[in-house]
Motif scaffolding. Sequence first.
Motif, short mmCIF file in Angstrom:
data_model
loop_
_atom_site.label_atom_id
_atom_site.label_comp_id
_atom_site.label_asym_id
_atom_site.label_seq_id
_atom_site.Cartn_x
_atom_site.Cartn_y
_atom_site.Cartn_z
N GLU A 109 8.90 -11.44 -16.45
CA GLU A 109 9.33 -12.82 -16.20
C GLU A 109 10.03 -12.90 -14.85
N HIS A 110 9.75 -13.97 -14.12
CA HIS A 110 10.35 -14.14 -12.80
C HIS A 110 11.87 -14.22 -12.94
N LYS B 190 12.65 -18.19 -11.45
CA LYS B 190 11.84 -19.34 -11.89
C LYS B 190 11.54 -19.26 -13.40
N LYS B 191 12.07 -20.19 -14.14
CA LYS B 191 11.90 -20.21 -15.59
C LYS B 191 10.45 -20.51 -15.97
N GLY B 192 9.91 -19.72 -16.90
CA GLY B 192 8.54 -19.94 -17.36
C GLY B 192 7.47 -19.41 -16.44
#
Length: 236
Positions: free
Chosen positions: A105-106, A109-111
């Motif tokens: 996961e980044h 940046k969420k999502g």
Amino acid sequence: MKLEIIFENDNFIAVNKPSGLLSVPDRMQSEVSLKDILLDKYGGIFTVHRLDKDTSGVIVFAKNEQTHKHLSQQFEQRETEKFYVGLVLGRLSVPSGLIDMPIIEHPVKKGVMTTNRKGKASQTAYQVLEEFNNYSWMQFQIFTGRTHQIRVHMKHLGHAIVCDEVYGDGHPVLLSAIKKKFKLGKDVLEEKPLLNRLALHAQKLIIKDEEGNPHVLEAAVPKDMRATLNQLEKWN
């Protein structure tokens, strides 16, 4: 919404999910999902796997807990065979290969996902099926099921999926960019895109039922993607 059912028996159902429809409800219950539609029709429906909202193609739901457990184990143990087709930006220097790059996961940046050596093992086999001036039509087989896996891996190669707003430029495919001497029709003020959604389609899924019988579940390439390919072939 009228659904295209690929296969159905007493234990599971396979549907050709249209682009733009959530597979399962999001946390906010912000819009109707495919699972909601199936629950309304059948009562008991169990999530086995998911497709991104804007990805079309084969998705399977179980009709009872026993089948749900059986199919879920197949996905977890990577015993299923999953094939996709998609249109990507540019032409690849190596027409086939295996992308073996972990995904995580980044951090900001969420999502959003990204490739990173500290991530979870992720493998995508790819093959170019057809080349055009600015695009490539490709087949993918994924051996893991990470979030946005194909999209992240193709960004890593520098050839994002067409119309991908997260991992690519998000630009639609326009006939004016393909056809020389393109002119708008009389009284037409604005050009309508050939394709304006994520150009990724889950074409084939192979699973086994509880008796060990294989089921080859296939979803035809959608009309909008076929029409785009036809124009690319015509004006290439």
